[in-house]
Enzyme design. Structure first.
Site, PDB file in Angstrom:
ATOM      1  N   TYR A 348      67.101 113.341  66.068  1.00  0.00           N
ATOM      2  CA  TYR A 348      66.009 112.934  66.964  1.00  0.00           C
ATOM      3  C   TYR A 348      65.929 113.948  68.107  1.00  0.00           C
ATOM      4  CZ  TYR A 348      63.133 109.440  69.532  1.00  0.00           C
ATOM      5  OH  TYR A 348      62.123 108.765  70.185  1.00  0.00           O
ATOM      6  N   CYS A 349      64.749 114.543  68.312  1.00  0.00           N
ATOM      7  CA  CYS A 349      64.489 115.473  69.421  1.00  0.00           C
ATOM      8  C   CYS A 349      65.493 116.631  69.357  1.00  0.00           C
ATOM      9  CB  CYS A 349      64.542 114.709  70.743  1.00  0.00           C
ATOM     10  SG  CYS A 349      63.957 115.640  72.180  1.00  0.00           S
ATOM     11  N   VAL A 350      66.268 116.886  70.423  1.00  0.00           N
ATOM     12  CA  VAL A 350      67.206 118.002  70.387  1.00  0.00           C
ATOM     13  C   VAL A 350      68.316 117.763  69.369  1.00  0.00           C
ATOM     14  CG1 VAL A 350      66.732 118.751  72.740  1.00  0.00           C
ATOM     15  CG2 VAL A 350      68.555 117.101  72.319  1.00  0.00           C
TER      16      VAL A 350
END
Length: 626
Positions: A348-350
Site C-alpha cells: 500500500y502506497c510506499v
C-alpha cells in the site's frame, strides 16, 4: 426655549439606549465581557508566539520553506511583460465585477436573482451555508472572492515562457494563498460565524481562542491543529480489533498473523506491507469497514507488517534495511509459521514501492518464486506524474528536510509529513477546522478516519532522504537506474502477476502516475481504477455499497490511461470482490484453517501489537532523553 431644544436633542440622542430592556442590557454586557476576554487572550497569545519566534526553534520550518520567492519573481516578471495576457485577464475581471454589481443591485432592490457570474468548483464545501446564496450581500462577497481568485490563478496558468515545474509550483502556492484569504476564514465575512457570535453573545470567540492556545501549547509553539477528538478512540479496543497474534518482531517491525474466520483457508498466505508513513490500522478501523477482517472472512491466512514508530536510535535505517528486515524477514517468518515458501504480497502506497523494488531484487537474485503474486494499492514506481508532492522535491527542500530531521535527532516527526499532506487539501483539512475550532469555538468530533490521520509516525533520516532523492527527485526505479544492495533493479524483468489498483481522485498517488507504474512490469498486469481518493478509494467495504470501479478485459495496457478509460467498464460498489476472485486463482487449494502459533513461531502478544500504540505527540528528540 433654547434650553428646551437642548433637552429634546439630548432626549432624542439617548432614546435608543433608554428603550433597551434589562435583558438587552445584560446581553450587551455579556458580549462586551466576552470580547474583552478575547482581546486579552489574543494579546497574551501573540506575546507568547512572538517570544517563541524570537527565541528561535530549529524544529520550525523557515519563513519561506519552499524557497518560492525566485519562482514567484520569475513568473510575475513574465506576466507583466505579456500585456495581452494582462489586458485580457483585467477585461474579464472588470466585466465580471460589472455583472456582479448589476445582479447584486437588482437583488437588493427586490428583483429576481440572476444567474451567478461565477460559481465555486464542484465539491468546494466552503460555501455550504445557505446564506452564501440566499443573502445577496454574502453572495456578492463570495462571487467577488471567486472572481479575484480566478483572475490570479488564470494569470499564472496562462503565462508563457515559464517551465512547467516552476509554473506548477507557483500555481500551487498561489492557490494556497488565495484559499487562506477566503471570506469563509474571517469572522466578519462568514455568516455562520456571525450567527454563532450573536447567539452565544461572543462566547464562541473566547472558546476559539482557548482552543487556539491549547493547540499551540500541544505543538510546543507550533500550531498542532486538532482535527478530531483524540480521546474518542483507543487502538486495540475501538480500532484495530481483528483477532490475531504478533508472531515475530525485530528492530523495525512486528509481524501479525490474524486468526482465521473460516474452517478452511487458501494454501498460499497473504502478506500485507502497509506504508511506514502511517499506521497500518487504516485497514482495520472498525468491524464494519475493516479490510483485514473481511479478508479473513474470505478464507485467507492474513499476515501484516506493523512498522516501528522510529526514534533517533533508528535514524540510520535505510530502504535496504526495510526490504531485508521488513519484507524479507516477514516472508521467512511466514515460512516458519506455515511451511509455505511463497506468498501473495500486497503493498500500500510506499509499501508498494518497497514491494516492487523487492520483486526486482528477487528477480536479479533468481528468487522470484518467493512472491507468487503482487497487489498494489495506490502505489507508485514511476514518479514522473506524482502530482503536487513533486513541488516539494528540490535540492533546497531536501536540505531543509535534512535540517529539520537533524534538529529532531535524526527522524522526521509525524507532524511535518502530516502538514505536507494537509496542504494538498487545505480547504478540507486545514481551513475547515480553523473555522470550526477557532471562529465557531467548537470542539472537533470523534471520527475514526481523522483519528488515524492524526495518529502520526516518524521516519528515519537515512530512509527518508534516500527515498526523496532516488524516487521522487530522480525517478531512478522507473528508468532502470536504481542500484540496491548489489543489483540494478529492472521492473521489466519481473514476470510475477500483478494487480494494480488506483483511485480516481487520489491527490497523493494520482491515477495517471499509478497507471505508468503498471506498464513497467514485464508480466501480466490487471489495472483497476476505483472511485474516490487515496484512502476511501482503497478502504471501501462491499457492505457500504459506495462509489464504483472500472475494469478492462484487454490483456495489454495501452500507452495512455485515457485510452484505457475509453474501453473500461464501470461497476457499482466496491472493487474488493473482483480482487478476491483474482487472488483465489493464485492462492492454491483449501487447507485446514491455521491458528497463530500452530507452526514454529509462537505468539508473542495479542494483535494489534506494541508498535502501533507508540504515539508521536512529543518530539522524538525529547523522548530520547526522557
Amino acid at each position: 426655549m433654547a434650553g428646551k431644544k437642548q433637552d429634546d436633542a439630548a432626549g432624542a440622542g439617548s432614546a435608543p439606549w433608554a428603550e433597551m430592556s434589562a435583558e438587552e442590557w445584560e446581553a450587551m454586557d455579556e458580549v462586551s465581557r466576552n470580547l474583552m476576554q478575547a482581546s486579552l487572550q489574543s494579546q497574551k497569545l501573540m506575546s507568547e508566539v512572538v517570544q517563541k519566534a524570537l527565541e528561535g526553534d530549529p524544529v520550525l520550518p523557515k519563513a519561506d520553506p519552499f524557497h518560492s520567492a525566485p519562482e514567484f519573481s520569475e513568473v510575475w516578471n513574465h506576466i507583466v511583460h505579456q500585456p495581452e495576457l494582462m489586458m485580457r485577464a483585467q477585461a474579464d475581471l472588470m466585466k465580471g465585477y460589472l455583472d456582479l454589481w448589476s445582479n447584486t443591485t437588482r437583488r437588493v432592490m427586490g428583483g429576481e436573482a440572476a444567474e451567478p457570474v461565477i460559481e465555486p468548483e464542484k465539491g468546494d464545501k466552503r460555501w455550504r451555508s445557505e446564506d452564501w446564496s440566499a443573502n445577496p450581500v454574502f453572495d456578492a462577497i463570495k462571487q467577488s472572492y471567486l472572481l479575484n481568485q480566478h483572475f490570479l490563478m488564470g494569470l499564472v496558468h496562462n503565462v508563457e515562457g515559464v517551465d512547467e515545474k516552476t509554473k506548477r509550483k507557483v500555481e500551487f502556492l498561489t492557490r494556497q494563498m488565495t484559499d487562506a484569504l477566503s471570506p469563509t476564514n474571517f469572522a466578519m465575512t462568514n455568516p455562520d460565524v456571525l450567527r454563532e457570535t450573536f447567539l452565544t453573545q461572543g462566547e464562541n470567540l473566547t472558546r476559539g481562542l482557548q482552543n487556539l492556545m491549547s493547540d499551540l501549547e500541544a505543538g510546543h509553539g507550533r500550531l498542532a491543529l486538532k482535527q478530531t477528538d483524540m480521546d474518542g478512540f483507543k487502538v486495540g479496543q475501538d480500532l484495530a480489533t481483528t483477532p490475531g497474534k504478533v508472531i515475530f518482531q525485530n528492530d523495525i517491525m512486528e509481524l501479525i498473523q490474524y486468526a482465521p474466520a473460516t474452517d478452511t483457508v487458501k494454501q498460499r498466505p497473504l502478506l500485507i506491507a502497509p506504508p511506514w508513513i502511517n499506521k497500518f490500522y487504516i485497514m482495520d478501523l472498525r468491524e464494519n469497514n475493516s479490510m483485514i477482517r473481511w479478508l479473513t472472512e474470505q478464507g485467507f491466512t492474513v499476515f501484516l507488517i506493523s512498522w516501528v514508530n522510529p526514534g533517533p536510535e533508528l535514524k540510520n535505517k535505510t530502504f535496504r534495511d526495510y526490504m531485508h528486515e521488513g519484507l524479507f524477514a516477514a516472508m521467512h517468518a511466514i515460512e516458519a509459521a506455515t511451511g509455505e515458501s511463497s506468498v501473495n504480497a500486497v503493498g500500500y502506497c510506499v509499501g508498494g514501492t518497497l514491494l516492487a523494488s523487492a520483486m526486482a531484487w528477487l528477480e536479479a537474485e533468481g528468487q522470484s518464486d518467493r512472491i507468487s503474486s503482487a497487489t498494489f494499492f495506490a502505489a507508485q514506481t514511476d514518479f514522473e506524474l506524482a502530482g503536487d508532492l513533486l513541488i516539494f522535491i528540490d535540492d533546497y527542500w531536501i536540505k531543509e528536510i535534512e535540517r529539520i530531521m537533524d534538529s529532531q535527532g535524526g527522524v522526521l516527526d509525524g507532524r511535518s509529513m502530516a502538514d505536507t499532506f494537509n496542504l494538498l487539501r487545505s480547504n478540507d483539512l486545514i481551513w475547515s477546522f480553523v473555522v470550526n475550532n477557532y471562529l465557531l469555538g467548537r470542539q472537533p468530533q470523534a471520527f475514526d478516519l481523522l483519528y488515524w490521520n492524526a495518529d502520526q509516525t516518524r521516519m528515519p533520516k537515512a530512509l527518508h532522504l534516500w527515498y526523496l532523492d532516488n524516487l521522487y527527485k530522480n525517478n531512478r526505479l522507473s528508468k532502470g537506474e536504481l542500484e540496491l544492495d548489489g543489483h540494478v533493479l529492472d521492473l521489466s524483468k519481473v514476470k510475477t502477476p500483478v494487480f494494480m489498483q488506483a483511485s480516481r481522485e487520489d491527490h497523493i498517488a494520482p491515477y495517471p502516475s499509478v497507471y505508468k507504474a503498471a506498464r513497467l512490469f514485464g508480466g501480466p498486469v490487471r489495472f483497476l481504477l476505483a472511485g474516490s481518493g487515496h484512502i476511501a478509494g482503497v478502504i471501501n467495504h462491499p457492505d457500504a455499497r459506495k462509489y464504483q470501479h472500472w475494469t478492462s478485459d484487454k490483456a495489454k495496457l495501452p500507452a495512455r490511461v485515457d485510452t484505457w478509460m475509453k474501453h473500461a467498464e464501470e461497476h457499482p460498489g466496491s472493487w474488493w470482490p473482483a480482487w478476491r476472485d483474482w487472488l483465489f486463482e493464485r492462492s492454491g487449494e483449501d487447507v485446514p484453517a491455521r491458528q497463530p502459533g500452530d507452526g514454529k513461531l509462537k505468539p508473542l502478544r495479542d494483535a494489534p501489537g506494541e508498535n502501533v500504540l507508540v504515539r508521536s505527540d512529543a518530539p522524538a528528540a525529547a523522548e530520547s532523553t526522557a
